[in-house]
Motif scaffolding. Structure first.
Motif, PDB file in Angstrom:
ATOM      1  N   PRO A 150       0.672  -1.832  -0.074  1.00  0.00           N
ATOM      2  CA  PRO A 150       0.131  -0.084   0.076  1.00  0.00           C
ATOM      3  C   PRO A 150       0.933   1.458   0.291  1.00  0.00           C
ATOM      4  O   PRO A 150       1.767   1.179   0.067  1.00  0.00           O
ATOM      5  CB  PRO A 150      -0.735   0.227   1.104  1.00  0.00           C
ATOM      6  CG  PRO A 150      -1.025  -1.448   1.841  1.00  0.00           C
ATOM      7  CD  PRO A 150       0.448  -1.857   1.353  1.00  0.00           C
ATOM      8  N   PRO A 151       0.345   2.529  -0.710  1.00  0.00           N
ATOM      9  CA  PRO A 151       1.421   3.246  -0.620  1.00  0.00           C
ATOM     10  C   PRO A 151       1.773   3.864   0.770  1.00  0.00           C
ATOM     11  O   PRO A 151       2.425   4.717   1.150  1.00  0.00           O
ATOM     12  CB  PRO A 151       0.289   4.414  -1.161  1.00  0.00           C
ATOM     13  CG  PRO A 151      -0.409   4.080  -2.196  1.00  0.00           C
ATOM     14  CD  PRO A 151      -1.200   2.493  -1.454  1.00  0.00           C
ATOM     15  N   GLU A 152       0.721   3.897   2.053  1.00  0.00           N
ATOM     16  CA  GLU A 152       1.331   4.562   3.122  1.00  0.00           C
ATOM     17  C   GLU A 152       2.266   3.674   3.591  1.00  0.00           C
ATOM     18  O   GLU A 152       3.120   3.889   4.313  1.00  0.00           O
ATOM     19  CB  GLU A 152      -0.012   4.962   3.598  1.00  0.00           C
ATOM     20  CG  GLU A 152      -0.667   3.327   3.981  1.00  0.00           C
ATOM     21  CD  GLU A 152      -2.155   2.651   3.145  1.00  0.00           C
ATOM     22  OE1 GLU A 152      -2.315   1.533   3.607  1.00  0.00           O
ATOM     23  OE2 GLU A 152      -2.143   3.707   2.071  1.00  0.00           O
ATOM     24  N   VAL A 153       2.464   1.910   3.603  1.00  0.00           N
ATOM     25  CA  VAL A 153       3.762   1.619   4.038  1.00  0.00           C
ATOM     26  C   VAL A 153       4.171   1.807   2.981  1.00  0.00           C
ATOM     27  O   VAL A 153       5.822   2.509   3.653  1.00  0.00           O
ATOM     28  CB  VAL A 153       2.883   0.077   3.408  1.00  0.00           C
ATOM     29  CG1 VAL A 153       4.935  -0.648   4.096  1.00  0.00           C
ATOM     30  CG2 VAL A 153       2.318   0.038   4.231  1.00  0.00           C
ATOM     31  N   HIS A 154       4.670   2.320   1.574  1.00  0.00           N
ATOM     32  CA  HIS A 154       5.735   2.850   0.952  1.00  0.00           C
ATOM     33  C   HIS A 154       6.115   3.628   1.355  1.00  0.00           C
ATOM     34  O   HIS A 154       7.535   4.109   1.471  1.00  0.00           O
ATOM     35  CB  HIS A 154       5.011   2.232  -0.631  1.00  0.00           C
ATOM     36  CG  HIS A 154       6.312   3.062  -1.606  1.00  0.00           C
ATOM     37  ND1 HIS A 154       6.739   3.787  -1.704  1.00  0.00           N
ATOM     38  CD2 HIS A 154       7.287   1.933  -1.921  1.00  0.00           C
ATOM     39  CE1 HIS A 154       7.496   4.461  -2.760  1.00  0.00           C
ATOM     40  NE2 HIS A 154       8.809   3.731  -2.576  1.00  0.00           N
ATOM     41  N   GLN A 155       5.972   4.877   1.760  1.00  0.00           N
ATOM     42  CA  GLN A 155       5.848   6.139   2.023  1.00  0.00           C
ATOM     43  C   GLN A 155       7.013   5.688   3.839  1.00  0.00           C
ATOM     44  O   GLN A 155       7.737   6.857   3.812  1.00  0.00           O
ATOM     45  CB  GLN A 155       4.593   7.098   2.489  1.00  0.00           C
ATOM     46  CG  GLN A 155       5.116   8.674   2.487  1.00  0.00           C
ATOM     47  CD  GLN A 155       3.754   8.987   2.640  1.00  0.00           C
ATOM     48  OE1 GLN A 155       2.529   8.507   2.833  1.00  0.00           O
ATOM     49  NE2 GLN A 155       3.932  10.869   3.205  1.00  0.00           N
ATOM     50  N   VAL A 156       5.882   5.232   4.535  1.00  0.00           N
ATOM     51  CA  VAL A 156       6.570   5.060   5.897  1.00  0.00           C
ATOM     52  C   VAL A 156       8.602   4.285   5.232  1.00  0.00           C
ATOM     53  O   VAL A 156       9.316   4.835   6.237  1.00  0.00           O
ATOM     54  CB  VAL A 156       6.276   4.283   6.365  1.00  0.00           C
ATOM     55  CG1 VAL A 156       6.900   4.043   7.862  1.00  0.00           C
ATOM     56  CG2 VAL A 156       4.752   5.199   7.195  1.00  0.00           C
ATOM     57  N   VAL A 157       8.050   3.119   4.894  1.00  0.00           N
ATOM     58  CA  VAL A 157       9.598   2.532   4.754  1.00  0.00           C
ATOM     59  C   VAL A 157      10.694   3.423   3.929  1.00  0.00           C
ATOM     60  O   VAL A 157      11.624   3.286   4.118  1.00  0.00           O
ATOM     61  CB  VAL A 157       9.338   1.172   3.836  1.00  0.00           C
ATOM     62  CG1 VAL A 157      10.755   0.556   3.498  1.00  0.00           C
ATOM     63  CG2 VAL A 157       8.484   0.056   4.566  1.00  0.00           C
ATOM     64  N   LYS A 158      10.411   4.156   2.779  1.00  0.00           N
ATOM     65  CA  LYS A 158      11.480   5.450   2.130  1.00  0.00           C
ATOM     66  C   LYS A 158      11.314   6.215   3.068  1.00  0.00           C
ATOM     67  O   LYS A 158      12.453   6.461   2.849  1.00  0.00           O
ATOM     68  CB  LYS A 158      10.469   5.919   0.851  1.00  0.00           C
ATOM     69  CG  LYS A 158      11.458   6.524  -0.026  1.00  0.00           C
ATOM     70  CD  LYS A 158       9.995   7.346  -0.855  1.00  0.00           C
ATOM     71  CE  LYS A 158      10.591   8.033  -2.493  1.00  0.00           C
ATOM     72  NZ  LYS A 158      10.125   8.501  -2.705  1.00  0.00           N
ATOM     73  N   ALA A 159      10.432   6.618   4.134  1.00  0.00           N
ATOM     74  CA  ALA A 159      11.126   7.858   4.636  1.00  0.00           C
ATOM     75  C   ALA A 159      11.793   7.500   6.069  1.00  0.00           C
ATOM     76  O   ALA A 159      13.123   7.368   6.111  1.00  0.00           O
ATOM     77  CB  ALA A 159      10.172   8.580   5.320  1.00  0.00           C
ATOM     78  N   THR A 160      11.865   6.181   6.217  1.00  0.00           N
ATOM     79  CA  THR A 160      12.761   5.565   7.208  1.00  0.00           C
ATOM     80  C   THR A 160      13.903   4.936   6.674  1.00  0.00           C
ATOM     81  O   THR A 160      15.233   5.529   7.169  1.00  0.00           O
ATOM     82  CB  THR A 160      11.899   4.415   7.643  1.00  0.00           C
ATOM     83  OG1 THR A 160      11.212   4.489   8.778  1.00  0.00           O
ATOM     84  CG2 THR A 160      12.648   3.906   9.150  1.00  0.00           C
ATOM     85  N   ALA A 161      14.174   4.916   5.270  1.00  0.00           N
ATOM     86  CA  ALA A 161      15.378   4.189   4.951  1.00  0.00           C
ATOM     87  C   ALA A 161      16.168   5.648   4.723  1.00  0.00           C
ATOM     88  O   ALA A 161      17.319   5.455   5.050  1.00  0.00           O
ATOM     89  CB  ALA A 161      15.043   3.865   3.548  1.00  0.00           C
ATOM     90  N   LYS A 162      15.089   6.787   4.438  1.00  0.00           N
ATOM     91  CA  LYS A 162      16.675   7.949   4.434  1.00  0.00           C
ATOM     92  C   LYS A 162      16.310   8.398   5.734  1.00  0.00           C
ATOM     93  O   LYS A 162      18.074   8.678   5.783  1.00  0.00           O
ATOM     94  CB  LYS A 162      15.327   8.666   3.586  1.00  0.00           C
ATOM     95  CG  LYS A 162      16.182  10.087   3.517  1.00  0.00           C
ATOM     96  CD  LYS A 162      15.619  11.258   2.304  1.00  0.00           C
ATOM     97  CE  LYS A 162      16.640  12.414   2.770  1.00  0.00           C
ATOM     98  NZ  LYS A 162      14.951  13.775   1.515  1.00  0.00           N
TER      99      LYS A 162
END
Length: 54
Positions: free
Chosen positions: A14-26
């Motif tokens: 889901p887009p909201e999961v992708h957003q969280v994982v992407k932000a955490t990775a950064k």
């Protein structure tokens, strides 16, 4: 000399999961792939499964 083999795969999330994982990775200075692998290893470690570090 042995070579590590990697397996590619498509992953839908889901887009909201992708957003969280992407932000955490950064925040952690990791790529999206590295963050996902890190999180998977942590989750399996809780179950007592040790995965080889790449």
């Amino acid at each position: 000399m042995s070579r590590k083999v990697t397996v590619g795969m498509m992953l839908r999330m889901p887009p909201e999961v992708h957003q969280v994982v992407k932000a955490t990775a950064k925040e952690q200075g990791r790529s999206l792939n590295a963050e996902l692998l890190y999180r998977l290893r942590q989750a399996y470690a809780v179950d007592g499964v040790k995965l080889e570090a790449a």
